[in-house]
Design a protein around this motif. Structure first.
Motif, short mmCIF file in Angstrom:
data_model
loop_
_atom_site.label_atom_id
_atom_site.label_comp_id
_atom_site.label_asym_id
_atom_site.label_seq_id
_atom_site.Cartn_x
_atom_site.Cartn_y
_atom_site.Cartn_z
N THR A 85 55.57 17.90 39.21
CA THR A 85 54.95 17.17 40.31
C THR A 85 55.99 16.47 41.17
O THR A 85 57.00 15.99 40.67
CB THR A 85 53.92 16.14 39.81
OG1 THR A 85 53.37 15.45 40.94
CG2 THR A 85 54.54 15.13 38.85
N LEU B 94 51.43 13.96 48.50
CA LEU B 94 50.05 13.95 48.96
C LEU B 94 49.19 14.98 48.24
O LEU B 94 48.02 14.73 47.93
CB LEU B 94 50.03 14.22 50.47
CG LEU B 94 48.69 14.22 51.18
CD1 LEU B 94 48.01 12.86 51.04
CD2 LEU B 94 48.88 14.57 52.64
N TYR B 95 49.74 16.15 47.93
CA TYR B 95 48.97 17.23 47.33
C TYR B 95 49.08 17.27 45.80
O TYR B 95 48.51 18.16 45.17
CB TYR B 95 49.41 18.57 47.91
CG TYR B 95 49.14 18.64 49.40
CD1 TYR B 95 47.85 18.82 49.86
CD2 TYR B 95 50.17 18.50 50.31
CE1 TYR B 95 47.58 18.86 51.23
CE2 TYR B 95 49.92 18.55 51.68
CZ TYR B 95 48.62 18.73 52.13
OH TYR B 95 48.37 18.77 53.46
N PHE C 116 45.82 17.68 43.82
CA PHE C 116 45.29 19.03 43.97
C PHE C 116 45.95 19.98 42.97
O PHE C 116 45.28 20.75 42.29
CB PHE C 116 45.51 19.50 45.42
CG PHE C 116 45.03 20.88 45.71
CD1 PHE C 116 43.68 21.19 45.69
CD2 PHE C 116 45.93 21.87 46.03
CE1 PHE C 116 43.23 22.46 45.99
CE2 PHE C 116 45.49 23.16 46.32
CZ PHE C 116 44.13 23.45 46.30
N VAL C 117 47.26 19.91 42.86
CA VAL C 117 48.00 20.75 41.92
C VAL C 117 47.67 20.34 40.48
O VAL C 117 47.52 21.18 39.60
CB VAL C 117 49.51 20.71 42.20
CG1 VAL C 117 50.27 21.63 41.25
CG2 VAL C 117 49.81 21.10 43.65
N GLY D 147 53.50 23.33 42.93
CA GLY D 147 52.92 23.48 44.26
C GLY D 147 53.88 24.24 45.15
O GLY D 147 55.09 24.27 44.90
N HIS E 148 54.77 23.63 48.23
CA HIS E 148 55.57 22.78 49.12
C HIS E 148 55.66 21.38 48.55
O HIS E 148 54.75 20.94 47.85
CB HIS E 148 54.91 22.64 50.50
CG HIS E 148 54.90 23.87 51.30
ND1 HIS E 148 53.91 24.81 51.18
CD2 HIS E 148 55.75 24.32 52.24
CE1 HIS E 148 54.14 25.78 52.03
NE2 HIS E 148 55.25 25.52 52.68
N HIS F 51 55.97 17.23 49.66
CA HIS F 51 55.35 16.43 50.71
C HIS F 51 56.16 16.42 52.00
O HIS F 51 55.64 16.11 53.04
CB HIS F 51 55.09 15.00 50.22
CG HIS F 51 56.32 14.32 49.69
ND1 HIS F 51 56.73 14.48 48.39
CD2 HIS F 51 57.22 13.51 50.28
CE1 HIS F 51 57.84 13.77 48.21
NE2 HIS F 51 58.15 13.18 49.33
N LEU G 172 49.29 25.32 49.08
CA LEU G 172 48.70 24.14 49.68
C LEU G 172 47.94 24.58 50.92
O LEU G 172 48.47 24.65 52.01
CB LEU G 172 49.78 23.10 49.98
CG LEU G 172 50.56 22.68 48.73
CD1 LEU G 172 51.62 21.66 49.05
CD2 LEU G 172 49.62 22.15 47.66
N GLU H 64 45.73 23.36 52.80
CA GLU H 64 45.53 22.48 53.95
C GLU H 64 46.61 22.67 55.01
O GLU H 64 46.44 22.29 56.15
CB GLU H 64 45.52 21.01 53.50
CG GLU H 64 44.32 20.62 52.69
CD GLU H 64 44.41 21.07 51.25
OE1 GLU H 64 43.45 20.84 50.50
OE2 GLU H 64 45.42 21.66 50.84
N ARG H 65 47.72 23.25 54.63
CA ARG H 65 48.82 23.42 55.58
C ARG H 65 48.67 24.69 56.41
O ARG H 65 49.41 24.89 57.35
CB ARG H 65 50.15 23.46 54.84
CG ARG H 65 50.47 22.12 54.23
CD ARG H 65 51.84 22.17 53.61
NE ARG H 65 52.11 20.90 53.00
CZ ARG H 65 53.03 20.06 53.43
NH1 ARG H 65 53.76 20.36 54.46
NH2 ARG H 65 53.22 18.92 52.83
#
Length: 167
Positions: free
Chosen positions: A9, A13-14, A17-18, A126, A128, A130, A158, A160-161
């Motif tokens: 981690t 921000l994500y 989610f991960v 993830g 990417h 942050h 991710l 959302e990107r």
């Protein structure tokens, strides 16, 4: 078979989610879950600023005790964020987490070293961090882990990107 996994981690921000992916996989495989977060070493500028304000003894004390305190606080922050994200029903998921480690070093190398040291069967990362731009299809750390890992890597994109219209 997957008996243990390492979730890397960036606490960005994500990260929640991960983390949901990591916990779902741990549940599915009834696997142990380890968590690692890498803290990059201080740069030369930060080190020189500390040297100009602290004497040698205070600087040594900061490096030995100050860094350990910071790392312990980050480890606690990770556990607290898991508890907050999972709520009261997530106690069984929290029990799957065998260790949370915060280690200083290059993030990709820390992840790869921990995967080998813990002999995990799967890495979870993830795509990417942050700080990565939306135009970058894959972050630097994720790319290096994918290239050098000796075990399978579960890469969480991710979503959302993505720009509208991309599929």
């Amino acid at each position: 078979m997957i008996h243990s996994m390492l979730y890397a981690t960036d606490l960005g921000l994500y990260a929640p989610f991960v983390m949901q992916h990591a916990l779902a996989l741990a549940r599915t495989f009834n696997a142990d879950l380890y968590v690692v977060h890498a803290v990059e070493p201080m740069g030369l500028f930060a080190e020189s600023v500390l040297q100009s304000y602290l004497d040698e003894q205070a600087l040594n004390e900061f490096h030995s005790q100050g860094l350990n305190t910071v790392i312990a606080n980050i480890e606690q922050r990770v556990l607290d964020s898991f508890r907050e994200e999972l709520g009261d029903e997530g106690e069984q998921d929290l029990e799957r987490i065998r260790a949370v480690r915060v280690l200083q070093g290059d993030p990709a190398q820390v992840i790869l070293d921990q995967a080998q040291k813990l002999s995990v069967d799967l890495l979870i990362v993830g795509s990417h961090s942050h700080g990565a731009g939306a135009d970058t299809p894959l972050g630097r750390t994720a790319a290096r882990v994918l290239q050098l890992a000796r075990v399978p890597v579960y890469l969480v994109p991710l979503m959302e990107r993505r720009r509208k219209g991309d599929r």
